[in-house]
Write an enzyme that holds these catalytic residues in place. Structure first.
Site, PDB file in Angstrom:
ATOM      1  N   HIS A 101       0.971  -1.166   0.042  1.00  0.00           N
ATOM      2  CA  HIS A 101      -0.047   0.048  -0.202  1.00  0.00           C
ATOM      3  C   HIS A 101       0.771   1.402  -0.005  1.00  0.00           C
ATOM      4  O   HIS A 101       1.891   1.048   0.313  1.00  0.00           O
ATOM      5  CB  HIS A 101      -0.950   0.074   1.273  1.00  0.00           C
ATOM      6  CG  HIS A 101      -0.105   0.161   2.459  1.00  0.00           C
ATOM      7  ND1 HIS A 101       0.683  -0.973   3.170  1.00  0.00           N
ATOM      8  CD2 HIS A 101       0.097   1.240   3.378  1.00  0.00           C
ATOM      9  CE1 HIS A 101       0.976  -0.273   4.135  1.00  0.00           C
ATOM     10  NE2 HIS A 101       0.570   0.934   4.359  1.00  0.00           N
ATOM     11  N   ASP A 103       0.569   4.971   2.019  1.00  0.00           N
ATOM     12  CA  ASP A 103      -0.400   5.195   3.386  1.00  0.00           C
ATOM     13  C   ASP A 103      -1.646   6.163   2.998  1.00  0.00           C
ATOM     14  O   ASP A 103      -1.386   7.115   2.382  1.00  0.00           O
ATOM     15  CB  ASP A 103       0.459   5.780   4.225  1.00  0.00           C
ATOM     16  CG  ASP A 103       1.503   5.081   5.058  1.00  0.00           C
ATOM     17  OD1 ASP A 103       1.202   3.876   5.095  1.00  0.00           O
ATOM     18  OD2 ASP A 103       2.588   5.475   5.154  1.00  0.00           O
ATOM     19  N   HIS A 249       4.782   0.115   0.284  1.00  0.00           N
ATOM     20  CA  HIS A 249       5.455  -0.672   1.195  1.00  0.00           C
ATOM     21  C   HIS A 249       4.647  -1.879   1.833  1.00  0.00           C
ATOM     22  O   HIS A 249       3.255  -1.926   1.717  1.00  0.00           O
ATOM     23  CB  HIS A 249       6.146   0.231   2.410  1.00  0.00           C
ATOM     24  CG  HIS A 249       5.082   0.903   3.191  1.00  0.00           C
ATOM     25  ND1 HIS A 249       4.491   1.793   2.568  1.00  0.00           N
ATOM     26  CD2 HIS A 249       4.483   0.815   4.514  1.00  0.00           C
ATOM     27  CE1 HIS A 249       3.776   2.321   3.654  1.00  0.00           C
ATOM     28  NE2 HIS A 249       3.640   1.844   4.710  1.00  0.00           N
ATOM     29  N   ARG A 264       5.404   6.360  14.565  1.00  0.00           N
ATOM     30  CA  ARG A 264       5.538   6.971  13.222  1.00  0.00           C
ATOM     31  C   ARG A 264       4.798   8.371  13.047  1.00  0.00           C
ATOM     32  O   ARG A 264       3.527   8.464  13.792  1.00  0.00           O
ATOM     33  CB  ARG A 264       4.683   5.782  12.577  1.00  0.00           C
ATOM     34  CG  ARG A 264       4.277   6.248  11.049  1.00  0.00           C
ATOM     35  CD  ARG A 264       3.161   5.131  10.414  1.00  0.00           C
ATOM     36  NE  ARG A 264       2.146   6.041   9.777  1.00  0.00           N
ATOM     37  CZ  ARG A 264       1.270   5.461   8.845  1.00  0.00           C
ATOM     38  NH1 ARG A 264       1.417   4.094   8.280  1.00  0.00           N
ATOM     39  NH2 ARG A 264       0.401   5.971   8.112  1.00  0.00           N
TER      40      ARG A 264
HETATM   41  C1  SIN Z   1       2.984   0.714   8.136  1.00  0.00           C
HETATM   42  O1  SIN Z   1       3.086   2.109   8.694  1.00  0.00           O
HETATM   43  O2  SIN Z   1       2.422   0.757   7.093  1.00  0.00           O
HETATM   44  C2  SIN Z   1       3.829  -0.325   8.830  1.00  0.00           C
HETATM   45  C3  SIN Z   1       5.082  -0.343   8.400  1.00  0.00           C
HETATM   46  C4  SIN Z   1       5.885  -1.216   9.103  1.00  0.00           C
HETATM   47  O3  SIN Z   1       5.496  -1.338  10.293  1.00  0.00           O
HETATM   48  O4  SIN Z   1       7.040  -1.632   8.858  1.00  0.00           O
END
Ligand code: SIN
Length: 276
Positions: A101, A103, A249, A264
């Site tokens: 995806h 984000d 990612h 994050r």
């Molecule tokens: C995410 O923010 O999509 C998760 C990324 C991760 O946990 O590596």
């Protein structure tokens, strides 16, 4: 004088490690501009051995834009609604980002980028895969590119978030749903990047349902090809800063029942556009 740093590419298409920078310190204008350009070129930047307080983490994000508030994620750091806690342990039923995806691509103005600071890692596993959507676009044939240019797709948050996260307050909640170009022009690099993903994209607007299913299916398989990717092995203190406009990612949840924890911040973006 600008704070200097070195860049070491991880793969030809995706990812670069940034050496010689302390992210807890305020970035001067030269360093912020150089990082922004490196991000737009490499899709994701990696940093090691960083120590940042929540305030420093937010200050870093704000160097690149206003911070984004997630429409659904229930684990936020107390007193810091802009900081999401990414967490999994033996009680988790799902984790963030388990499939490919970009984000919150369902937002009308999806996030520019995301900065994840990892605090705790499992003994092994918990890597994150990243893929360059420039490389995915460039690898399509010219007739396929011509066919897709000017098309748009639906990115549906309702379909993704409703009922997904334990503890999310859903009553009366409306999750975002947006129409975005299938290929977008990156506002910094000017390059074209494929902008559909397996998590949020439900259909291509200009095609009949069966046509959309076939074309979208082909694109989703295509963009997940390993030659567009790199894979990041986290350590405590690692930071990944990814550009949601040109990267996708996928977080690997292969470490159950072990724990993994990171914080994050997400930076607001602008409305995706396509310029031929
Ligand atoms: C995410 O923010 O999509 C998760 C990324 C991760 O946990 O590596």
């Amino acid at each position: 004088m600008s704070q200097g740093f070195e860049l070491k590419k991880v793969t030809p298409h995706c990812g670069a490690e940034v050496l010689g920078i302390d992210l807890s310190q305020p970035l001067d204008a030269g360093a912020a501009a150089a990082l922004q350009s490196a991000l737009a070129q490499n899709c994701v930047l990696f940093f090691r051995n960083q120590k940042m307080s929540p305030e420093q983490h937010k200050a870093l994000g704000r160097r690149f834009g206003e911070l984004h508030l997630h429409p659904a994620w229930p684990r936020l750091v107390e007193g810091h609604p802009e900081i999401m806690e990414i967490y999994a342990d033996d009680k988790s039923k799902r984790v963030a980002g388990e499939d490919w995806h970009s984000d919150v691509s369902c937002d009308p103005e999806p996030p520019l980028g995301t900065i994840l600071h990892m605090h705790e890692v499992p003994p092994v596993g918990g890597d994150t895969l990243f893929a360059s959507m420039y490389a995915a676009w460039d690898a399509l044939s010219a007739p396929m590119q011509r066919f897709l240019e000017g098309m748009s797709a639906i990115h549906d948050g309702e379909y993704v978030y409703r009922g997904r996260y334990e503890g999310a307050l859903e009553e009366g909640k409306v999750y975002p749903k947006s129409e975005h170009p299938v290929v977008r022009t990156h506002p910094v690099s000017g390059r074209k990047a494929l902008f559909v993903n397996r998590t949020f994209t439900t259909r291509i607007v200009q095609l009949a349902r069966h046509e959309s299913d076939a074309v979208l299916g082909m694109l989703l398989e295509h963009l997940e090809r390993p030659e567009f990717q790199c894979r990041f092995q986290w350590q405590p203190g690692s930071v990944a800063f990814w550009d949601n406009r040109c990267a996708q990612h996928h977080a690997m949840w292969d470490y159950y029942p072990n724990r993994r924890r990171g914080l994050r911040v997400t930076i607001r973006g602008d409305r995706p556009y396509f310029r031929p």
